[in-house]
Design an enzyme around this catalytic site. Structure first.
Site, PDB file in Angstrom:
ATOM      1  N   SER A 176       6.668  -8.613   4.301  1.00 30.74           N
ATOM      2  CA  SER A 176       6.652  -9.569   3.184  1.00 30.74           C
ATOM      3  C   SER A 176       5.275  -9.712   2.532  1.00 30.74           C
ATOM      4  CB  SER A 176       7.198 -10.937   3.619  1.00 30.74           C
ATOM      5  OG  SER A 176       8.547 -10.806   4.057  1.00 30.74           O
ATOM      6  N   GLY A 209       7.317  -3.204   1.488  1.00 32.52           N
ATOM      7  CA  GLY A 209       8.713  -2.886   1.192  1.00 32.52           C
ATOM      8  C   GLY A 209       9.113  -3.434  -0.161  1.00 32.52           C
ATOM      9  N   GLY A 210       9.717  -4.602  -0.157  1.00 31.66           N
ATOM     10  CA  GLY A 210      10.282  -5.213  -1.367  1.00 31.66           C
ATOM     11  C   GLY A 210       9.353  -5.188  -2.568  1.00 31.66           C
ATOM     12  N   GLY A 251      11.120  -8.158   5.307  1.00 32.61           N
ATOM     13  CA  GLY A 251      12.244  -8.421   4.407  1.00 32.61           C
ATOM     14  C   GLY A 251      12.781  -9.832   4.505  1.00 32.61           C
ATOM     15  N   GLU A 268       3.667  -4.339  11.903  1.00 32.96           N
ATOM     16  CA  GLU A 268       4.737  -4.992  11.143  1.00 32.96           C
ATOM     17  C   GLU A 268       5.553  -5.891  12.068  1.00 32.96           C
ATOM     18  OE1 GLU A 268       5.609  -2.661   7.300  1.00 32.96           O
ATOM     19  OE2 GLU A 268       7.005  -2.020   8.833  1.00 32.96           O
ATOM     20  N   GLU A 288      13.171  -0.664  11.343  1.00 33.91           N
ATOM     21  CA  GLU A 288      14.570  -0.436  10.963  1.00 33.91           C
ATOM     22  C   GLU A 288      15.101   0.849  11.618  1.00 33.91           C
ATOM     23  OE1 GLU A 288      13.925  -0.753   6.762  1.00 33.91           O
ATOM     24  OE2 GLU A 288      13.509  -2.880   7.021  1.00 33.91           O
ATOM     25  N   HIS A 304       9.428   3.067  11.972  1.00 36.02           N
ATOM     26  CA  HIS A 304       9.671   1.780  11.318  1.00 36.02           C
ATOM     27  C   HIS A 304      10.683   0.976  12.142  1.00 36.02           C
ATOM     28  CE1 HIS A 304      11.015  -1.183   8.423  1.00 36.02           C
ATOM     29  NE2 HIS A 304       9.849  -0.998   7.835  1.00 36.02           N
ATOM     30  N   ASN A 343       6.878   1.310   0.867  1.00 31.91           N
ATOM     31  CA  ASN A 343       7.969   1.885   1.655  1.00 31.91           C
ATOM     32  C   ASN A 343       9.250   1.481   0.936  1.00 31.91           C
ATOM     33  OD1 ASN A 343       9.880   2.652   3.550  1.00 31.91           O
ATOM     34  ND2 ASN A 343       9.482   0.918   4.909  1.00 31.91           N
ATOM     35  N   TRP A 344       9.783   2.435   0.199  1.00 35.03           N
ATOM     36  CA  TRP A 344      10.933   2.110  -0.661  1.00 35.03           C
ATOM     37  C   TRP A 344      12.231   1.899   0.112  1.00 35.03           C
ATOM     38  CZ3 TRP A 344      10.591   5.660  -5.645  1.00 35.03           C
ATOM     39  CH2 TRP A 344       9.568   5.160  -6.468  1.00 35.03           C
ATOM     40  N   LYS A 345      12.277   2.365   1.359  1.00 33.86           N
ATOM     41  CA  LYS A 345      13.513   2.256   2.155  1.00 33.86           C
ATOM     42  C   LYS A 345      14.661   2.966   1.407  1.00 33.86           C
ATOM     43  CE  LYS A 345      11.580  -1.891   4.112  1.00 33.86           C
ATOM     44  NZ  LYS A 345      11.773  -3.134   4.845  1.00 33.86           N
TER      45      LYS A 345
HETATM   46  P1  PGA Z   1       8.895  -5.956   3.260  1.00 29.88           P
HETATM   47  O1  PGA Z   1       9.013  -4.624   4.141  1.00 29.88           O
HETATM   48  O2  PGA Z   1       7.580  -5.869   2.538  1.00 29.88           O
HETATM   49  O3  PGA Z   1      10.081  -5.912   2.349  1.00 29.88           O
HETATM   50  O4  PGA Z   1       8.921  -7.106   4.213  1.00 29.88           O
HETATM   51  C1  PGA Z   1       7.884  -4.114   4.796  1.00 29.88           C
HETATM   52  C2  PGA Z   1       8.279  -2.901   5.566  1.00 29.88           C
HETATM   53  O5  PGA Z   1       9.375  -2.893   6.147  1.00 29.88           O
HETATM   54  O6  PGA Z   1       7.521  -1.918   5.629  1.00 29.88           O
END
Ligand code: PGA
Length: 252
Positions: free
Chosen positions: A213, A234-235, A173, A167, A97, A95, A9-11
């Site tokens: 994470s 994500g990251g 993050g 999640e 966010e 998500h 998930n590149w955001k």
């Molecule tokens: P993260 O993000 O791996 O950077 O914690 C995961 C996500 O939000 O899907």
């Protein structure tokens, strides 16, 4: 047996040019690593570049959101048909966010999920508790509620195209990963909710990812858990090495 799915998930990261470069570098490294499905969910503007670069590879492309209406006066939104026509196969929905910053609710998550499924997209539906909710002891109640709300009016047949990603909001993050036991437990609550809504067979067949994470160091331990059928990353999905290591862990 349910499928393991490793999804990035590149955001709000990567431009179209960087997208093409990243996927062209990643594709030969992950070629043939087919014990898991490999998906990259990218910003809408990057979709054409991603679809083009992923052609003929085992990398599938996803979006990060979809609107619930087919068309109309919804400035800034993108419909399911626009996504499918562009070659998108998956879409992240709900998500944390989006819930936190963009007013997403359990109701809109449900509507978006239905719109995605009705258009033939695979939905990656996100659920998760905040730290406060966990500390108050509401994790199980909340995960079951969010899961059932998100999947209201989804048919058992459509569940074949649903992935749920657990999640924990406190792990996204932050560098704080849930322990493998916490991930397994949270994913287990999600699966129990699916069983209550659709029966044991559907629950057993549904891919439930962990996200928060997940990285090259902890992926193997997380993925070894019975209820963890992949990751939403994500990251670590922005780095070829780290993402490849997670794909490798899923192929071990
Ligand atoms: P993260 O993000 O791996 O950077 O914690 C995961 C996500 O939000 O899907």
């Amino acid at each position: 047996m349910r499928k393991t799915v490793i999804a990035g998930n590149w955001k709000m990261n990567m431009t179209p040019a960087k997208t093409a470069e990243f996927i062209k570098a990643l594709a030969p490294i992950v070629a043939g690593k087919d014990k898991c499905d490999i998906v990259l969910c990218v910003p809408a503007i990057d979709i054409p570049a991603a679809v083009e670069a992923a052609k003929g590879t085992n990398i599938k492309i996803g979006a990060e959101n979809v609107h619930f209406k087919a068309s109309g006066a919804y400035t800034g939104e993108i419909s399911a048909e626009m996504l499918t026509e562009a070659g998108v196969e998956y879409v992240v929905i709900g998500h944390s966010e989006r819930r936190q910053y963009f007013g997403e609710t359990d109701k809109t998550v449900n509507l978006r999920t239905l719109a995605a499924l009705n258009a033939g997209l695979k939905a990656i539906v996100c659920v998760g508790e905040t730290l406060e909710e966990r500390e108050l002891g509401y994790t199980e109640t909340l995960l079951k509620y969010q899961t059932k709300m998100a999947l209201t009016n989804v048919t058992a047949e459509q569940m074949k195209n649903v992935i749920v990603a657990y999640e924990p909001v406190w792990a996204i993050g932050t560098g704080v990963t849930a322990t493998a036991e916490q991930a397994d437990e949270g994913n287990g609550y999600v699966r129990a909710a699916i069983a209550e809504a659709f029966g044991a067979d559907v629950a057993e067949a549904t891919t439930v990812q962990y996200g928060g994470s997940m990285n090259d160091k902890n992926a193997a331990e997380l993925l070894a858990k019975t209820n963890v059928d992949g990751g939403l990353i994500g990251g670590a999905s922005l780095k070829t090495d780290a993402f490849t290591a997670i794909v490798d862990a899923a192929n071990a």
